[in-house]
Scaffold this active site. Structure first.
Site, PDB file in Angstrom:
ATOM      1  CB  SER A  62      31.381  19.406  38.699  1.00  0.00           C
ATOM      2  OG  SER A  62      32.190  18.257  38.587  1.00  0.00           O
ATOM      3  CG  ASP A  77       8.569 -32.062  61.805  1.00  0.00           C
ATOM      4  OD1 ASP A  77       9.438 -32.638  62.494  1.00  0.00           O
ATOM      5  OD2 ASP A  77       8.542 -32.089  60.556  1.00  0.00           O
ATOM      6  CG  HIS A 137      10.389 -35.349  59.821  1.00  0.00           C
ATOM      7  ND1 HIS A 137      10.078 -34.045  59.493  1.00  0.00           N
ATOM      8  CD2 HIS A 137      11.174 -35.814  58.811  1.00  0.00           C
ATOM      9  CE1 HIS A 137      10.642 -33.747  58.328  1.00  0.00           C
ATOM     10  NE2 HIS A 137      11.314 -34.788  57.910  1.00  0.00           N
ATOM     11  CB  SER A 187      34.071  16.881  34.570  1.00  0.00           C
ATOM     12  OG  SER A 187      34.076  16.912  35.985  1.00  0.00           O
ATOM     13  CB  SER A 189      13.295 -32.681  56.522  1.00  0.00           C
ATOM     14  OG  SER A 189      12.430 -33.257  55.575  1.00  0.00           O
ATOM     15  CB  THR A 242      35.035  20.494  40.997  1.00  0.00           C
ATOM     16  OG1 THR A 242      34.570  19.959  39.763  1.00  0.00           O
ATOM     17  CG2 THR A 242      35.023  19.406  42.059  1.00  0.00           C
TER      18      THR A 242
END
Length: 760
Positions: free
Chosen positions: A269, A570, A514, A271, A689, A344
């Site tokens: 609206s 790994d 590892h 506003s 790792s 509104t």
């Protein structure tokens, strides 16, 4: 003011009339103001004050006769002032308790300044429930919970008398009612004016609270209240699980076969400024992305409104279940769709929701479980009260009747009414529209649209989820590093360097093989795995029950060919001695090619592992992350396809590590992902790792690899792991990460029954 806008107002007045601009002598002592359309008729002037003070009056409106319209001190009416009232910033004060049963409070004042405390104590044989000490906050509201002295002698607990309210009704047994009113006519009551003691020992409705007209809610309060209803609706997946806990109150349980309809209603609206409307849209977009990141079926309706509603997306459309389509539709919503509408009309937008529900019920069948099991959540974002059309409360009544919302179906409808700004927000109307449920709030007023955006950025805190939903980190601004990556774990096998890993279920950790090179595996029962934040109370140590290392891993396998270290296969798994309790600090990451990841990606049940690889790694340059030893999330770019081939060539150029290497594939197999080509790429340090290499998709996170080895250690020679060195000139940094897509057979062999895998 823009010339075209001034011309618009002149034309509105008609031929031969001149616009009367309003007086500019409207400064506020100790504060500031903003104008929606300059000094022209129709422009709204909104005052603001520093934290802990409020403007009086809060706003003015420029009328066509050049006079300012100024609100009364009451929050419900406006009048045309015959003279200009000087605007000032007044100190905020908190209301005093009007009554405190079976106890005392101190100090006793008429009202309390910001920063002061009030303490509560109970008489003998009564127990204090709620907050023993409460603090007056700068928004005019007390922190904590209503203090109540109760002896537990009745069917329902003493409902208490919240600050600023007066209660009638002294009996708390089954069927008894209590009624509340505000102790002053200047206050506004939110929550339930009448509550009844129910058979389950819980009072109907929600706790009544009386507020000063200038009070407002902080974003964190609203986010917390929304979380109570929404987090568990989105996260709960086990319909038989008992989720009722004292701290969280009501839980909505929605099965994975269930459905949620979310209706987003955005005020456009006059506003509302265009800038604020864009914030409404951004907030709605954040809400949509967060909700679609959870594992429930969701349909989203988007309706903008002023004098009349406009449907941007209907729940009746199949597109309403596609997050991309919903966000695209949100982006297309235009403030200019309502530029000639000044009113509104909240009633009409709620009736539009009602019509959608009616059509869906007709389509599915009123008596079918497909219809009855749908949960409905309405979020109304507005900056003012309804000023045209019928009473919005009538529309809510029709919606409740359509959904058969009674005590046993109260969980099937939630209406949140959020007023933004202090221009003309009607507390009474918001309270009438919002749902009334014990331990919850559904009506709020925020200071401005920016506060609204903060709510949707910080809401849906996953710390409240108790199941093992994967790949969810807390992305709010105040979250810790561990909360952002709760799957991250660290461990140290005997005298080796620290290694990292990722929680992939409530009892299994994925890491690098590892990490266990050259150590006695029979000593694994002496190792400790740190889960959660090891520097806080949220960190816990876990013993290791079992270690599984890929049989193909042998770091010295190619020593005879002049390759001192070789990292194929790994990968390793650790089984913890006990299950991890899920929290915001400890939660598994999603592994691709699993059912959990498939649901998080919102893919069809028939998807395959290849589909996941295509979705996650189809680009030749894929932004991804790993976690540093200090907990920071660092950035890399994974290279695939032709870019991968370019990326790995740096290995053959590094004669210090591989002096006689002629074929890069002897070292870098297709098991590895490659990063480090970009200058802004971070490089992992020794000790990082085994950590997850992961990427995000709509607030969910997926591990595609794990940190294995690299050509450059940015932490070498430094005792401060927070300082990472740049590679010297001539050194090409590259990092290699085991791809989980390439080791699927091994993962499936050892995690079958732990995770549900998709077909390859």
């Amino acid at each position: 003011m823009a010339p075209l806008l001034a011309l618009f107002y002149l034309l509105q007045l008609g031929p031969g009339l001149a616009a009367l601009f309003c007086n500019q002598n409207v400064n506020i002592t100790g504060g500031n103001f903003t104008l929606s359309h300059g000094w022209a008729p129709g422009s709204l002037l909104i005052y603001s004050c520093p934290l802990g003070r409020y403007p009086s009056p809060a706003w003015r409106k420029c009328q066509s006769n050049g006079q300012w319209l100024t609100p009364r001190s009451s929050s419900h009416h406006t009048l045309r002032s015959s003279r200009m009232v000087k605007a000032v910033c007044k100190p905020v004060r908190c209301l005093a308790p009007s009554s405190f049963e079976n106890g005392i409070y101190f100090p006793r004042l008429v009202s309390y300044p910001v920063g002061s405390n009030v303490s509560f104590e109970c008489e003998q044989d009564f127990t204090l429930r709620g907050s023993p000490v409460r603090y007056c906050r700068p928004n005019g509201l007390w922190d904590g919970e209503t203090a109540v002295c109760d002896n537990g002698a009745s069917h329902c607990p003493n409902p208490g008398i919240s600050v600023g309210t007066a209660r009638t009704g002294l009996n708390f047994d089954l069927g008894d009612k209590v009624r509340y009113r505000c102790s002053s006519s200047n206050m506004v009551l939110t929550g339930s004016a009448e509550r009844e003691c129910q058979s389950n020992g819980v009072w109907s409705g929600s706790e009544p609270i009386c507020r000063q007209p200038y009070s407002y809610d902080f974003p964190e309060d609203v986010a917390s209240a929304l979380d109570t209803s929404l987090t568990n609706l989105l996260g709960a997946t086990n319909p038989t699980q008992n989720l009722l806990t004292k701290s969280l109150g009501r839980k909505i349980i929605i099965q994975r076969s269930g459905h949620l309809n979310l209706y987003l209603l955005l005020d456009a609206s006059q506003s509302v400024t265009e800038k604020d409307f864009d914030i409404f849209k951004k907030s709605a977009e954040l809400m949509v992305e967060r909700i679609f990141s959870f594992e429930v079926n969701v349909s989203v309706a988007i309706i903008t409104f002023a004098s009349q509603p406009k449907t941007i997306m209907s729940i009746l459309s199949e597109r309403s279940q596609d997050v991309t389509e919903v966000i695209t539709s949100l982006d297309s919503a235009s403030y200019k769709d309502h530029e000639n509408a000044t009113g509104t009309n909240t009633y009409e937008v709620l009736i539009r929701v009602y019509s959608m529900m009616q059509s869906q019920m007709d389509r599915l069948g009123m008596e079918t479980s497909a219809w009855k099991e749908i949960r409905h959540t309405i979020i109304l974002l507005t900056d003012g009260k309804s000023n045209m059309g019928d009473s919005p409360k009538k529309a809510v009544t029709r919606i409740r009747e359509l959904l058969s919302i009674e005590q046993n179906r109260d969980d099937y409808l939630d209406i949140y009414a959020i007023g933004v700004g202090k221009l003309d927000v009607d507390w009474k109307e918001l309270n009438e529209l919002g749902s009334k449920k014990d331990g919850e709030r559904h009506a709020f007023i925020l200071q401005d649209a920016k506060a609204l955006q903060q709510i949707f950025e910080h809401m849906l805190d996953v710390s409240k989820l108790t199941d093992t939903i994967c790949g969810v980190g807390n992305m709010s601004a105040n979250a810790s590093d561990q909360e952002r990556t709760p799957w991250q774990v660290t461990f140290k096998p005997k005298s080796k360097e620290t290694c990292q890993g990722s929680l992939i279920s409530d009892q299994w950790v994925l890491t690098a093989a590892h990490c266990f090179h050259d150590i006695q595996m029979e000593d694994h029962h002496l190792w400790r795995v740190n889960v959660g934040d090891p520097t806080s109370q949220h960190g816990k140590e876990f013993l290791v029950e079992d270690v599984i290392i890929a049989p193909g891993f042998n770091v010295h396998a190619k020593r005879k060919q002049g390759i001192s270290e070789f990292y194929a296969d790994d990968i390793a798994l650790l089984k913890l001695s006990r299950k991890v309790k899920m929290s915001t600090h400890a939660r598994p990451i999603c592994l691709p090619c699993t059912v959990g990841a498939n649901m998080a990606l919102r893919r069809s049940p028939g998807s395959t592992c290849k589909d996941h690889e295509t979705e996650l790694l189809s680009q030749q340059k894929v932004p991804a992350h790993f976690v540093a030893l200090n907990g920071n999330r660092l950035n890399i770019n994974l290279r695939t396809g032709p870019e991968w081939t370019r990326c790995i060539q740096a290995v053959s150029q590094n004669k210090n590590i591989f002096p006689s290497l002629t074929n890069v594939s002897e070292v870098v197999t297709d098991q590895f992902l490659c990063s480090g080509m970009e200058e802004e790429d971070d490089n992992p340090c020794k000790g990082e790792s085994g950590g997850a290499v992961f990427l995000g998709r709509r607030y969910r996170f997926f591990q595609v690899g794990l940190v294995s080895w690299g050509l450059f250690d940015p932490c070498h020679g430094s005792s401060n792991k927070n300082l990472r060195k740049k590679p010297p000139r001539g050194v090409l940094p590259r990092d290699f990460h085991i791809s989980l897509f390439r080791l699927q057979p091994w993962l499936r062999q050892h995690l079958d029954g732990v995770l549900d895998f998709l077909p390859l």
